[in-house]
Design an enzyme around this catalytic site. Sequence first.
Site, mmCIF file in Angstrom:
data_model
loop_
_atom_site.group_PDB
_atom_site.id
_atom_site.type_symbol
_atom_site.label_atom_id
_atom_site.label_comp_id
_atom_site.label_asym_id
_atom_site.label_seq_id
_atom_site.Cartn_x
_atom_site.Cartn_y
_atom_site.Cartn_z
ATOM 1 N N GLY A 46 -13.373 10.527 41.531
ATOM 2 C CA GLY A 46 -12.920 9.177 41.229
ATOM 3 C C GLY A 46 -11.529 8.978 41.789
ATOM 4 N N GLN A 51 -3.234 5.361 41.923
ATOM 5 C CA GLN A 51 -2.919 6.680 42.491
ATOM 6 C C GLN A 51 -2.488 6.608 43.952
ATOM 7 O OE1 GLN A 51 -6.809 8.307 40.894
ATOM 8 N NE2 GLN A 51 -5.527 10.148 40.784
ATOM 9 N N CYS A 91 -7.188 16.036 37.700
ATOM 10 C CA CYS A 91 -6.738 14.763 38.269
ATOM 11 C C CYS A 91 -6.065 15.050 39.602
ATOM 12 C CB CYS A 91 -5.748 14.099 37.314
ATOM 13 S SG CYS A 91 -5.140 12.498 37.905
ATOM 14 N N LEU A 92 -6.386 14.249 40.587
ATOM 15 C CA LEU A 92 -5.766 14.420 41.904
ATOM 16 C C LEU A 92 -4.263 14.183 41.839
ATOM 17 C CD1 LEU A 92 -8.508 12.631 44.030
ATOM 18 C CD2 LEU A 92 -8.098 15.094 43.867
ATOM 19 N N HIS A 133 -11.290 7.828 32.581
ATOM 20 C CA HIS A 133 -10.118 8.455 33.219
ATOM 21 C C HIS A 133 -9.494 7.481 34.232
ATOM 22 C CE1 HIS A 133 -8.244 12.153 35.289
ATOM 23 N NE2 HIS A 133 -8.129 11.216 36.216
ATOM 24 N N GLU A 134 -10.338 6.811 35.017
ATOM 25 C CA GLU A 134 -9.825 5.892 36.056
ATOM 26 C C GLU A 134 -9.242 4.625 35.436
ATOM 27 O OE1 GLU A 134 -9.545 7.395 38.634
ATOM 28 O OE2 GLU A 134 -11.152 8.869 38.493
ATOM 29 N N HIS A 137 -5.822 5.223 34.372
ATOM 30 C CA HIS A 137 -4.846 5.151 35.467
ATOM 31 C C HIS A 137 -4.358 3.717 35.673
ATOM 32 C CE1 HIS A 137 -4.565 9.106 37.303
ATOM 33 N NE2 HIS A 137 -5.883 9.227 37.453
#
Length: 167
Positions: A46, A51, A91-92, A133-134, A137
């Site tokens: 994702g 991000q 997480c990236l 999660h997204e 963000h």
Amino acid sequence: MTILRILVFPDPRLRKKATPVEVVDDALRGLIDDMFETMYAAPGIGLAATQVDVHKRLLVADISQEKTDPYILINPQLLEKDGVIVSEEGCLSVPGYYEEVERAEHIRVSFLNRDGAEVEMEANGMLAVCFQHEIDHLDGKLFVDYLSEAKRQRIRNRLVRDRRHQS
Ligand code: GNR
Ligand code: NI
């Protein structure tokens, strides 16, 4: 197509609250294509616009092994949450750290698709975790916010140290 630079915790830009997308046009579709390329290259399941330092309410996801199940959620809204699932999240924007987080196991979400049409869908399990999660963000929230202050500080300190040794 372009691979975009992903912000890393504790970058303060990850804390911005994204604003709704007003028009779904070719420029936005170009950004979506770049976000997919960036997510697949990472690789990740994702990616939220936040991000990549674009503070619009937009996310992409694909939890399939074969990259065959892409989702685009523009202006996503969580309509219902049900059940509890605990899973190991990464997480990236928090590279190298994986911790257990509790989320809703079933969700119902509404959003605009890449044609600007309104869609509603249900998601369960890993896909539901990913969407939550997204969406976090887009509100400036990271999975490390669900951990203890001590754990979050340790992760922050290590990432800041890593960054210094890189640059
Ligand atoms: O690639 C990712 N894996 C992942 C694993 C468990 C729970 C959430 C995620 S999302 C993450 C990519 C990312 O940082 N998206 O914001
Ligand atoms: Ni993330």
